[in-house]
Design a protein around this motif. Structure first.
Motif, PDB file in Angstrom:
ATOM      1  N   THR A  91      -0.359  17.052   7.996  1.00 47.12           N
ATOM      2  CA  THR A  91      -0.767  17.565   6.680  1.00 47.12           C
ATOM      3  C   THR A  91      -0.307  16.631   5.570  1.00 47.12           C
ATOM      4  O   THR A  91      -1.040  16.370   4.613  1.00 47.12           O
ATOM      5  N   ALA A  92       0.916  16.113   5.711  1.00 42.78           N
ATOM      6  CA  ALA A  92       1.448  15.179   4.713  1.00 42.78           C
ATOM      7  C   ALA A  92       0.615  13.905   4.661  1.00 42.78           C
ATOM      8  O   ALA A  92       0.334  13.376   3.576  1.00 42.78           O
ATOM      9  N   ASN A  93       0.194  13.408   5.824  1.00 44.71           N
ATOM     10  CA  ASN A  93      -0.609  12.189   5.861  1.00 44.71           C
ATOM     11  C   ASN A  93      -1.964  12.393   5.197  1.00 44.71           C
ATOM     12  O   ASN A  93      -2.452  11.524   4.465  1.00 44.71           O
ATOM     13  N   VAL A  94      -2.587  13.559   5.465  1.00 50.64           N
ATOM     14  CA  VAL A  94      -3.878  13.862   4.824  1.00 50.64           C
ATOM     15  C   VAL A  94      -3.710  13.927   3.313  1.00 50.64           C
ATOM     16  O   VAL A  94      -4.509  13.357   2.548  1.00 50.64           O
ATOM     17  N   MET A  95      -2.649  14.615   2.860  1.00 48.52           N
ATOM     18  CA  MET A  95      -2.421  14.730   1.415  1.00 48.52           C
ATOM     19  C   MET A  95      -2.118  13.370   0.802  1.00 48.52           C
ATOM     20  O   MET A  95      -2.542  13.074  -0.323  1.00 48.52           O
ATOM     21  N   PHE A  96      -1.408  12.518   1.542  1.00 49.52           N
ATOM     22  CA  PHE A  96      -1.082  11.204   1.004  1.00 49.52           C
ATOM     23  C   PHE A  96      -2.330  10.333   0.871  1.00 49.52           C
ATOM     24  O   PHE A  96      -2.451   9.557  -0.080  1.00 49.52           O
ATOM     25  N   VAL A  97      -3.245  10.458   1.820  1.00 47.66           N
ATOM     26  CA  VAL A  97      -4.502   9.702   1.723  1.00 47.66           C
ATOM     27  C   VAL A  97      -5.292  10.157   0.496  1.00 47.66           C
ATOM     28  O   VAL A  97      -5.834   9.326  -0.255  1.00 47.66           O
ATOM     29  N   VAL A  98      -5.351  11.474   0.277  1.00 49.52           N
ATOM     30  CA  VAL A  98      -6.040  12.000  -0.909  1.00 49.52           C
ATOM     31  C   VAL A  98      -5.341  11.521  -2.178  1.00 49.52           C
ATOM     32  O   VAL A  98      -5.987  11.136  -3.154  1.00 49.52           O
ATOM     33  N   PHE A  99      -4.000  11.539  -2.156  1.00 46.44           N
ATOM     34  CA  PHE A  99      -3.240  11.053  -3.317  1.00 46.44           C
ATOM     35  C   PHE A  99      -3.569   9.587  -3.612  1.00 46.44           C
ATOM     36  O   PHE A  99      -3.755   9.203  -4.771  1.00 46.44           O
ATOM     37  N   THR A 100      -3.612   8.767  -2.559  1.00 48.82           N
ATOM     38  CA  THR A 100      -3.896   7.344  -2.754  1.00 48.82           C
ATOM     39  C   THR A 100      -5.244   7.139  -3.418  1.00 48.82           C
ATOM     40  O   THR A 100      -5.377   6.339  -4.363  1.00 48.82           O
ATOM     41  N   PHE A 101      -6.246   7.868  -2.941  1.00 44.90           N
ATOM     42  CA  PHE A 101      -7.579   7.761  -3.549  1.00 44.90           C
ATOM     43  C   PHE A 101      -7.540   8.188  -5.010  1.00 44.90           C
ATOM     44  O   PHE A 101      -8.084   7.500  -5.893  1.00 44.90           O
ATOM     45  N   LEU A 102      -6.869   9.319  -5.291  1.00 48.40           N
ATOM     46  CA  LEU A 102      -6.816   9.820  -6.667  1.00 48.40           C
ATOM     47  C   LEU A 102      -6.005   8.895  -7.562  1.00 48.40           C
ATOM     48  O   LEU A 102      -6.357   8.673  -8.732  1.00 48.40           O
ATOM     49  N   PHE A 103      -4.917   8.332  -7.028  1.00 45.05           N
ATOM     50  CA  PHE A 103      -4.098   7.397  -7.809  1.00 45.05           C
ATOM     51  C   PHE A 103      -4.914   6.175  -8.206  1.00 45.05           C
ATOM     52  O   PHE A 103      -4.895   5.751  -9.371  1.00 45.05           O
TER      53      PHE A 103
END
Length: 401
Positions: free
Chosen positions: A290-302
């Motif tokens: 779950t953390a990895n999925v959220m981090f990928v989304v964060f990277t895109f949004l960042f």
């Protein structure tokens, strides 16, 4: 007669000294007055043909005032108190529920010589210093290096502290972002950036803008005050620069009435910070997928908000559109330079995030790549075994096996 002449001379000296003291006192006062006048010179803060008198409250219109910035410090101290309660009453029980525990750390042997070196000189001794310490303590090199490794681990914050700190930041960014959207969703400049400069600088201050600004400024000031006891990361200096640049930018925009664009910048930054801190919380709780999925989304949004929207929409809005309303002045250049400082920090962090994303996709992300991670005692044992095996292999090849 001689006594009377001496008395007159003494009194004349006293009078001259008193006048000299008064002149010395007057000079700093006049210098301070000159510096104050220069600091609040209207051409530094406001466009041409606009004065401070134009920004005085009248006819139901309220404007931001520099004197109100003194209220940021009490808010920062209040947020530190709220954080103290949150981490103990909310984050700590949540860590228990999620099973977040600190690693069991090996005890450090008592050694006055090594402790004195660790506290006064360096936490990581050079090879030459290790040899010198071996002579002073009669210890082997491996034992000295192991002592420093364990001593450094005792200096590092535990996993629970990291979890509590990330939980606090995630919670604040979430509520700040929601508050920012509530404050901006019905404003025309949220949808058309040209509206940011309509009527500038004679734009009345809204109550929602006041609270949004002061909570954000109080939060960043609280982060600056807590840097010494927060989890120390590799980008410590960049964080200090970021917090100071953010506070300077917000304070300047408050005084110069750049408040509309300031609220947009704050909401833009908070949107991705929620996901970063949330991913860290989940990772510390060992919800790695779950953390990895959220981090990928964060990277895109960042990348979208900080490297696309921020430079090509927001900075374009502050660099181009104002010139349609008034000629450039000092405040115009200063504000845009501070935005460029933030942009350079974004580029630096984008490189770190890309490195973390690579780890996230092709290996296991063990936390914030900027953090100073604990060292494992077994590393030394593995290195020792590996070198022993390599040595045996070399000897074997030399013997013809």
């Amino acid at each position: 007669m001689t006594k009377r002449v001496n008395d007159l001379m003494r009194w004349s000296c006293v009078i001259q000294c008193n006048s000299a003291v008064k002149q010395i006192c007057v000079i700093p006062h006049s210098m301070l007055h000159t510096v104050t006048e220069w600091l609040w010179w209207e051409r530094l803060w406001l466009p041409v043909n606009v004065s401070w008198a134009d920004l005085e409250d009248r006819e139901g219109r309220v404007y931001a005032k520099a004197s109100q910035l003194y209220g940021v410090l009490p808010i920062a101290l209040f947020l530190l108190f709220v954080r103290f309660l949150f981490e103990r009453l909310v984050a700590a029980p949540l860590a228990d529920v999620c099973g977040v525990k600190d690693r069991l750390r090996r005890t450090v042997e008592q050694n006055v010589v090594l402790e004195n070196y660790f506290c006064t000189k360096a936490h990581v001794p050079s090879q030459a210093d290790v040899r010198a310490l071996c002579k002073k303590t009669s210890w082997t090199e491996r034992r000295v290096q192991l002592w420093f490794r364990r001593r450094r681990n005792h200096q590092r914050p535990g996993l629970r502290k990291r979890f509590c700190e990330a939980s606090w930041r995630c919670g604040f960014y979430f509520f700040a972002f929601v508050g920012g959207i509530v404050a901006l969703h019905d404003k025309p400049w949220f949808y058309s950036l040209k509206e940011v400069w309509a009527g500038f600088p004679k734009q009345s201050l809204l109550e929602s803008q006041y609270w949004y600004y002061f909570l954000e400024m109080g939060f960043y000031l609280s982060l600056l005050l807590s840097l010494t006891f927060d989890v120390k990361r590799k980008d410590f200096k960049e964080q200090v620069i970021h917090h100071i640049a953010t506070l300077t930018l917000l304070a300047f925009s408050w005084i110069s009435n750049y408040i509309r664009v300031g609220t947009i910048v704050m909401a833009l930054h908070d949107s991705s910070d929620i996901l970063l801190e949330g991913a860290k919380v989940l990772n510390y709780a060992k919800w790695h997928k779950t953390a990895n999925v959220m981090f990928v989304v964060f990277t895109f949004l960042f990348m979208l908000t900080r490297l696309v929207i921020f430079p090509f929409w927001v900075i374009h809005c502050t660099w181009v559109y104002p010139l349609e309303w008034y000629p450039a002045f000092f405040g115009y250049y200063f504000f845009n330079v501070m935005l460029l400082v933030l942009l350079m920090l974004h580029v630096y962090w984008a490189a770190l995030i890309s490195k973390m994303l690579f780890k996230c996709l092709f290996s296991k992300l063990e936390g914030d790549d900027r953090s100073d991670e604990e060292e494992d005692d077994s590393e030394e044992e593995r290195n020792s075994k590996r070198s022993h095996m390599n040595g045996a292999g070399i000897r074997g090849r030399a013997n013809g096996h």
